[in-house]
Design an enzyme around this catalytic site. Structure first.
Site, PDB file in Angstrom:
ATOM      1  N   CYS A 284      -5.367  -3.139   2.532  1.00 24.95           N
ATOM      2  CA  CYS A 284      -5.127  -2.985   3.971  1.00 24.95           C
ATOM      3  C   CYS A 284      -6.401  -3.131   4.811  1.00 24.95           C
ATOM      4  O   CYS A 284      -6.867  -4.234   5.006  1.00 24.95           O
ATOM      5  CB  CYS A 284      -4.410  -1.659   4.231  1.00 24.95           C
ATOM      6  SG  CYS A 284      -3.468  -1.722   5.768  1.00 24.95           S
TER       7      CYS A 284
ATOM      8  N   GLU B 243       0.861  -1.196   0.000  1.00 21.21           N
ATOM      9  CA  GLU B 243       0.000   0.000   0.000  1.00 21.21           C
ATOM     10  C   GLU B 243       0.895   1.243   0.000  1.00 21.21           C
ATOM     11  O   GLU B 243       1.917   1.282   0.684  1.00 21.21           O
ATOM     12  CB  GLU B 243      -0.871   0.003   1.266  1.00 21.21           C
ATOM     13  CG  GLU B 243      -1.828   1.187   1.342  1.00 21.21           C
ATOM     14  CD  GLU B 243      -2.698   1.178   2.608  1.00 21.21           C
ATOM     15  OE1 GLU B 243      -2.280   0.622   3.646  1.00 21.21           O
ATOM     16  OE2 GLU B 243      -3.812   1.737   2.540  1.00 21.21           O
TER      17      GLU B 243
ATOM     18  N   LYS C 182      -9.686   1.560  -2.459  1.00 21.32           N
ATOM     19  CA  LYS C 182      -9.913   1.105  -1.076  1.00 21.32           C
ATOM     20  C   LYS C 182     -11.342   1.440  -0.641  1.00 21.32           C
ATOM     21  O   LYS C 182     -11.766   2.605  -0.718  1.00 21.32           O
ATOM     22  CB  LYS C 182      -8.893   1.770  -0.161  1.00 21.32           C
ATOM     23  CG  LYS C 182      -8.843   1.246   1.258  1.00 21.32           C
ATOM     24  CD  LYS C 182      -7.675   1.902   2.012  1.00 21.32           C
ATOM     25  CE  LYS C 182      -7.418   1.322   3.371  1.00 21.32           C
ATOM     26  NZ  LYS C 182      -6.225   1.935   3.993  1.00 21.32           N
TER      27      LYS C 182
HETATM   28  N1  LIG Z   1      -3.464   1.449   6.176  1.00 28.92           N
HETATM   29  C1  LIG Z   1      -4.441   0.910   6.879  1.00 28.92           C
HETATM   30  O1  LIG Z   1      -5.531   0.695   6.364  1.00 28.92           O
HETATM   31  C2  LIG Z   1      -4.092   0.622   8.299  1.00 28.92           C
HETATM   32  C3  LIG Z   1      -4.799  -0.452   8.991  1.00 28.92           C
HETATM   33  O2  LIG Z   1      -5.730  -1.051   8.501  1.00 28.92           O
HETATM   34  C4  LIG Z   1      -4.335  -0.807  10.333  1.00 28.92           C
HETATM   35  O3  LIG Z   1      -5.092  -1.511  11.027  1.00 28.92           O
HETATM   36  O4  LIG Z   1      -3.229  -0.425  10.741  1.00 28.92           O
END
Ligand SMILES: NC(=O)CC(=O)C(=O)O
Length: 275
Positions: A157, A44, A116
């Protein structure tokens, strides 16, 4: 329906310099390809530090043929004849910004764009505070891409936190793996990165992979690392927090055997569950 393949998760170190990040992506994808990986994944926000202060500045218009990041991804997929899941980047689209993964086939064609869906809005007392929704707009679609190996479900994520999202991707029997470019922080990561990856794999009888940024202790948001692949039985392999590549042979005989014998997928009672 499925064909075995070699997966490469490129856990790269992301810095403040987009130029450096793109050079790093070129280097690490090249290494994964030289090791024979057929499907290669970046993390990401691989071209930008993760954080709401940075997204607007690093964002690119993915429909612009001069987008430096898209040009890099396209040429890598052609050069190495690979499927490339381009982690995610901040995407500028009219007056909105999305957190977007662009997926290429070995001919350099875009076969999927995932924005996302679940935005990471979190305020942990004494811990991390991050409100993606201050800057980012959510995507509204579950994304599945077609490859010659299997269909792949894509999330970014925080999308992994939602069982319904993974099921939406997994319920098509021809989807063999869910892939999540990620950047959990050291707080959430130490608590439940591995747990979520395992439970989604086990619940859905499917392979799950999470490709993280490497830990950069100079960053304002420090990534957990520990890129991971989990098989349908919940067995996992991962790496530590440093820059590196997790390479894993994805063999589907195990998935097929498991799904034929353990019938969670067929025993669901949607007539009982509530929305
Ligand atoms: N970048 C993200 O979406 C972070 C995430 O999900 C986390 O729990 O840390």
């Amino acid at each position: 329906m499925y064909k075995d393949f070699k997966l490469g998760l490129c856990q790269m170190l992301v810095t403040m310099s987009k130029e450096e990040n793109l050079a790093k992506a070129i280097e690490i994808v090249g290494k994964a390809a030289s090791s024979g990986c057929n499907i290669i994944v970046l993390p990401e926000c691989f071209n930008s530090p993760y954080g709401t202060n940075y997204f607007a500045e690093y964002a690119e218009d993915i429909s612009d043929s001069e987008s430096p990041t898209l040009k890099t991804l396209k040429s890598l997929s052609i050069q190495y004849s690979i499927y490339l899941i381009g982690g995610s980047i901040p995407e500028k689209n009219e007056n909105k910004i999305f957190n977007t993964s662009v997926i290429f086939n070995p001919n350099g064609e875009i076969i999927g764009i995932h924005r996302k869906v679940h935005l990471y809005d979190m305020d942990i007392p004494g811990g991390i505070r991050c409100f993606e929704s201050d800057v980012i707009s959510p995507g509204n679609q579950a994304t599945i891409v077609n490859t010659e190996y299997c269909k792949i479900g894509i999330g970014i994520c925080y999308d992994i936190n939602f069982p319904e999202y993974s099921w939406t991707l997994s319920k098509d029997d021809t989807v063999g793996i869910l892939i999540f470019p990620g950047c959990f922080n050291i707080d959430s990561g130490s608590k439940y990165w591995e747990l979520l990856m395992k439970v989604r794999a086990f619940d859905n009888s499917i392979f799950v992979a999470g490709c993280s940024q490497a830990r950069n202790n100079d960053a304002s948001y420090v990534s957990w690392g520990h890129s991971i692949v989990v098989d349908p039985l919940g067995q996992h392999e991962n790496i530590d927090e440093k820059e590196g590549i997790l390479i894993k042979d994805i063999r589907f005989d195990e998935l097929v055997r498991w799904r034929n014998n353990i019938l969670f997928r067929k025993h669901k009672r949607f007539d009982v569950y509530r929305q």
